[in-house]
Each structure stands twice: as structure tokens, then as C-alpha cells.
Design a protein around this motif. Structure first.
Motif: not given
Length: 100
Positions: A21-31
Motif C-alpha cells: 500500500a502506498c499513500g494514505e488509508i482513511d475512511m474514504s478508501n478503507a473499503e
């Protein structure tokens, strides 16, 4: 707006699978991240699955929840930025974490 997250799956050096994984993991892409974890676990078919989050700059509770859901099936590779978060959350008690 969805935060940028790139996910790649590749063969591991020991015959296992690496999900990077590269970037940020937040509620917008967690799914999307959770779905990738599920697919990688299924694709590993019992082989070792390493989730490499060394290039993740941000991980919120939604991303942690995705990791917790697969903790029995994964190992994590992380850098110094996220290592304290994984420890404080208790994830290090549930799965192997390799610090690089």
C-alpha cells in the motif's frame, strides 16, 4: 473525495504474497483497502501474506479496522512512522509486525 491510495500485489520472496500500500488509508478508501486485503488473503491460499505499509503516510481507524479484521491471516511490514500506532492499537499483539 477519495484520498490517493495505490495497492499492488506481488509474489513474495518465500513463495508467499506481498500486498503493498502506498499513500494514505482513511475512511474514504478503507473499503477499497479492506477488499484488497480479502482478495490477497484468498489469493495467498494459506501461504504467508505480508502487507507492506512502509509507504503509507497516514492510517486512520477505518484502515486499522481493516487490518484487525485480517490479523489472523497477515503479517505487517512497517516503517517508523506507523510502528507506534500499530503497537498502541494492540495490533502487534495479534499479528507479526516487521519493522524496517
Amino acid at each position: 473525495m477519495t484520498t490517493e491510495l495505490n495497492l499492488t500485489t506481488s509474489p513474495g520472496p518465500d513463495g508467499g504474497v506481498v500486498l503493498t500500500a502506498c499513500g494514505e488509508i482513511d475512511m474514504s478508501n478503507a473499503e477499497t483497502f479492506a477488499d484488497a486485503l480479502i482478495q490477497a488473503v484468498a489469493g495467498a491460499a494459506g501461504a504467508r501474506l505480508i502487507v507492506d505499509i512502509t509507504a503509507v503516510q497516514y492510517l486512520d481507524s477505518a484502515g486499522l479496522a481493516a487490518l484487525f479484521a485480517q490479523a489472523d491471516h497477515i503479517e505487517l511490514r512497517t516503517g517508523p512512522l506507523l510502528a507506534p500506532l500499530l503497537e498502541i492499537s494492540g495490533l502487534t499483539d495479534l499479528t507479526t509486525v516487521h519493522r524496517v
